[in-house]
Design an enzyme around this catalytic site. Structure first.
Site, PDB file in Angstrom:
ATOM      1  N   ASN A   9      62.899  12.568  -5.565  1.00  0.00           N
ATOM      2  CA  ASN A   9      62.809  12.756  -7.011  1.00  0.00           C
ATOM      3  C   ASN A   9      63.027  14.245  -7.289  1.00  0.00           C
ATOM      4  O   ASN A   9      62.124  15.049  -7.079  1.00  0.00           O
ATOM      5  CB  ASN A   9      61.423  12.301  -7.503  1.00  0.00           C
ATOM      6  CG  ASN A   9      61.204  12.607  -8.974  1.00  0.00           C
ATOM      7  OD1 ASN A   9      62.152  12.925  -9.701  1.00  0.00           O
ATOM      8  ND2 ASN A   9      59.968  12.502  -9.424  1.00  0.00           N
ATOM      9  N   TRP A  10      64.232  14.563  -7.733  1.00  0.00           N
ATOM     10  CA  TRP A  10      64.560  15.989  -7.947  1.00  0.00           C
ATOM     11  C   TRP A  10      63.887  16.547  -9.200  1.00  0.00           C
ATOM     12  O   TRP A  10      63.891  17.747  -9.410  1.00  0.00           O
ATOM     13  CB  TRP A  10      66.080  16.165  -8.075  1.00  0.00           C
ATOM     14  CG  TRP A  10      66.862  15.857  -6.832  1.00  0.00           C
ATOM     15  CD1 TRP A  10      66.411  15.308  -5.663  1.00  0.00           C
ATOM     16  CD2 TRP A  10      68.265  16.084  -6.640  1.00  0.00           C
ATOM     17  NE1 TRP A  10      67.435  15.188  -4.772  1.00  0.00           N
ATOM     18  CE2 TRP A  10      68.590  15.650  -5.344  1.00  0.00           C
ATOM     19  CE3 TRP A  10      69.280  16.602  -7.446  1.00  0.00           C
ATOM     20  CZ2 TRP A  10      69.889  15.723  -4.838  1.00  0.00           C
ATOM     21  CZ3 TRP A  10      70.574  16.678  -6.949  1.00  0.00           C
ATOM     22  CH2 TRP A  10      70.871  16.240  -5.650  1.00  0.00           C
ATOM     23  N   LYS A  11      63.356  15.679 -10.027  1.00  0.00           N
ATOM     24  CA  LYS A  11      62.758  16.094 -11.315  1.00  0.00           C
ATOM     25  C   LYS A  11      63.762  16.967 -12.080  1.00  0.00           C
ATOM     26  O   LYS A  11      64.957  16.729 -12.003  1.00  0.00           O
ATOM     27  CB  LYS A  11      61.431  16.809 -11.080  1.00  0.00           C
ATOM     28  CG  LYS A  11      60.507  16.051 -10.136  1.00  0.00           C
ATOM     29  CD  LYS A  11      59.104  16.558 -10.163  1.00  0.00           C
ATOM     30  CE  LYS A  11      58.293  15.881  -9.076  1.00  0.00           C
ATOM     31  NZ  LYS A  11      56.875  16.082  -9.212  1.00  0.00           N
ATOM     32  N   HIS A  94      56.440   7.279 -13.748  1.00  0.00           N
ATOM     33  CA  HIS A  94      55.988   8.463 -13.010  1.00  0.00           C
ATOM     34  C   HIS A  94      54.832   9.112 -13.767  1.00  0.00           C
ATOM     35  O   HIS A  94      54.819   9.128 -14.999  1.00  0.00           O
ATOM     36  CB  HIS A  94      57.149   9.455 -12.844  1.00  0.00           C
ATOM     37  CG  HIS A  94      56.832  10.547 -11.879  1.00  0.00           C
ATOM     38  ND1 HIS A  94      56.083  11.638 -12.234  1.00  0.00           N
ATOM     39  CD2 HIS A  94      57.137  10.701 -10.568  1.00  0.00           C
ATOM     40  CE1 HIS A  94      55.945  12.424 -11.176  1.00  0.00           C
ATOM     41  NE2 HIS A  94      56.576  11.876 -10.147  1.00  0.00           N
ATOM     42  N   GLU A  96      54.166  12.045 -14.409  1.00  0.00           N
ATOM     43  CA  GLU A  96      54.555  13.097 -15.377  1.00  0.00           C
ATOM     44  C   GLU A  96      55.027  12.467 -16.694  1.00  0.00           C
ATOM     45  O   GLU A  96      54.793  13.012 -17.771  1.00  0.00           O
ATOM     46  CB  GLU A  96      55.630  13.994 -14.748  1.00  0.00           C
ATOM     47  CG  GLU A  96      55.028  14.924 -13.697  1.00  0.00           C
ATOM     48  CD  GLU A  96      55.955  15.318 -12.570  1.00  0.00           C
ATOM     49  OE1 GLU A  96      57.186  15.197 -12.718  1.00  0.00           O
ATOM     50  OE2 GLU A  96      55.435  15.745 -11.521  1.00  0.00           O
ATOM     51  N   GLU A 166      51.334   6.739  -6.073  1.00  0.00           N
ATOM     52  CA  GLU A 166      51.317   8.193  -6.117  1.00  0.00           C
ATOM     53  C   GLU A 166      50.006   8.679  -6.737  1.00  0.00           C
ATOM     54  O   GLU A 166      49.911   8.767  -7.975  1.00  0.00           O
ATOM     55  CB  GLU A 166      52.478   8.711  -6.962  1.00  0.00           C
ATOM     56  CG  GLU A 166      53.843   8.302  -6.467  1.00  0.00           C
ATOM     57  CD  GLU A 166      54.893   9.321  -6.907  1.00  0.00           C
ATOM     58  OE1 GLU A 166      55.479   9.956  -6.033  1.00  0.00           O
ATOM     59  OE2 GLU A 166      55.085   9.496  -8.114  1.00  0.00           O
ATOM     60  N   GLY A 172      52.746  17.242  -6.267  1.00  0.00           N
ATOM     61  CA  GLY A 172      53.088  18.643  -6.489  1.00  0.00           C
ATOM     62  C   GLY A 172      51.948  19.612  -6.228  1.00  0.00           C
ATOM     63  O   GLY A 172      52.032  20.784  -6.599  1.00  0.00           O
ATOM     64  N   SER A 211      53.043  14.991  -2.319  1.00  0.00           N
ATOM     65  CA  SER A 211      53.081  16.066  -1.322  1.00  0.00           C
ATOM     66  C   SER A 211      53.422  15.570   0.081  1.00  0.00           C
ATOM     67  O   SER A 211      52.907  16.087   1.075  1.00  0.00           O
ATOM     68  CB  SER A 211      51.764  16.852  -1.321  1.00  0.00           C
ATOM     69  OG  SER A 211      51.560  17.463  -2.595  1.00  0.00           O
ATOM     70  N   GLY A 232      58.967  14.526  -3.926  1.00  0.00           N
ATOM     71  CA  GLY A 232      59.354  15.490  -4.954  1.00  0.00           C
ATOM     72  C   GLY A 232      59.852  16.767  -4.312  1.00  0.00           C
ATOM     73  O   GLY A 232      61.004  16.877  -3.892  1.00  0.00           O
ATOM     74  N   GLY A 233      58.956  17.749  -4.189  1.00  0.00           N
ATOM     75  CA  GLY A 233      59.331  19.079  -3.711  1.00  0.00           C
ATOM     76  C   GLY A 233      60.175  19.085  -2.446  1.00  0.00           C
ATOM     77  O   GLY A 233      61.197  19.786  -2.369  1.00  0.00           O
TER      78      GLY A 233
HETATM   79  C1  PEP Z   1      56.743  13.009  -7.167  1.00  0.00           C
HETATM   80  O1  PEP Z   1      57.012  13.748  -8.108  1.00  0.00           O
HETATM   81  O2  PEP Z   1      56.964  11.804  -7.252  1.00  0.00           O
HETATM   82  C2  PEP Z   1      56.170  13.620  -5.965  1.00  0.00           C
HETATM   83  C3  PEP Z   1      55.669  12.830  -5.055  1.00  0.00           C
HETATM   84  O3  PEP Z   1      56.199  14.990  -5.915  1.00  0.00           O
HETATM   85  P1  PEP Z   1      55.725  15.887  -4.663  1.00  0.00           P
HETATM   86  O4  PEP Z   1      56.326  15.285  -3.421  1.00  0.00           O
HETATM   87  O5  PEP Z   1      56.263  17.248  -4.954  1.00  0.00           O
HETATM   88  O6  PEP Z   1      54.237  15.827  -4.625  1.00  0.00           O
END
Ligand code: PEP
Length: 248
Positions: A9-11, A94, A96, A166, A172, A211, A232-233
């Protein structure tokens, strides 16, 4: 046997050039990846990523969709639009989107419905806040989120749904759920699905997100009920993402 699925997920990250470099980097290491790999890219870069991944093992995902087919919804993107770019997967619900854009369980359920109606596979995200976990309410929150979708689309529709657990406190933050915490919640999710249909409970992929990175991916992905990751990251660095894809 459930296939391992790794979705990035590049956001709201990357530039046009960085998107190219990232996809090329991932493609260069895909030969020995056995998992299904999806990149959920920002809408403006869908076209270029579509062109880069054609005839590859990489799959294209979107990060959101509107419940309406077209019309006066400034800034929004429809199922038809994302399908125009070869998108097969879409992140729905998600945390967010839930916290920053007011998406309720009911709106999320409608989005899952619209995705399915358009032959898109929703990556349906659920998860509890830190305060929910600390007050022992993880299962209450997660079941409410799942029940809203079951009420909307029915249990059979889970044949075409990927669930992503999640925990919001892990997204994040650099704080990852322990493999045991994640496994326990995945077992709970599967048991909830099993109350409606035992076969669907066994075949529905349940990914972990929050994470996940190079150092913890193998341990998480080794858990019996963790079928992959939503990243994500760590999905923004081709080599890290590839290592996670290979850890599954
Ligand atoms: C996400 O945004 O779905 C996510 C899992 O982010 P991160 O891996 O950065 O925690």
């Amino acid at each position: 046997m459930r296939q391992v699925i790794i979705a990035g997920n590049w956001k709201m990250n990357t530039s046009k050039e960085e998107a190219d470099t990232l996809v090329m980097g991932i493609l260069s290491g895909m030969a020995d990846v056995k998992s299904k790999v999806i990149v959920c890219v920002p809408s403006p870069y869908m076209s270029q990523v579509e062109a880069l991944i054609v005839h590859s093992q990489l799959n294209l995902g979107a990060q959101n969709l509107n419940i309406n087919a077209s019309g006066a919804f400034t800034g929004e993107i429809s199922a038809d639009m994302i399908k125009d770019f070869g998108v097969q997967y879409v992140i729905v619900g998600h945390s967010e989107r839930r916290s920053l854009y007011g998406e309720t369980d009911e709106i999320v359920a409608q989005k899952v419905q619209v995705a399915l109606d358009n032959n898109l596979t929703p990556l349906f995200c659920i998860g509890e806040l830190l305060e929910d976990r600390e007050s022992g309410n993880t299962q209450v929150i997660v079941s409410k989120q799942i029940q809203a979708v079951i009420d909307q689309v029915g249990i059979d529709a889970f044949k075409n749904i990927i669930v992503a657990y999640e925990p919001v406190w892990a997204i994040g933050t650099g704080v990852t759920a322990t493999p045991q915490q994640a496994q326990d919640t995945h077992v709970f999710i599967r048991s909830m699905l099993a109350e409606h249909d035992a076969d669907i409970a066994q075949t529905t992929p349940i990914l972990y997100g929050g994470s996940m990175n190079l150092s913890n991916a193998a341990e998480l992905l080794n858990c019996k009920d963790i079928d992959g990751g939503l990243i994500g990251g760590a999905s923004l660095k081709a080599q890290d993402f590839l290592q996670i894809c290979k850890a599954g």
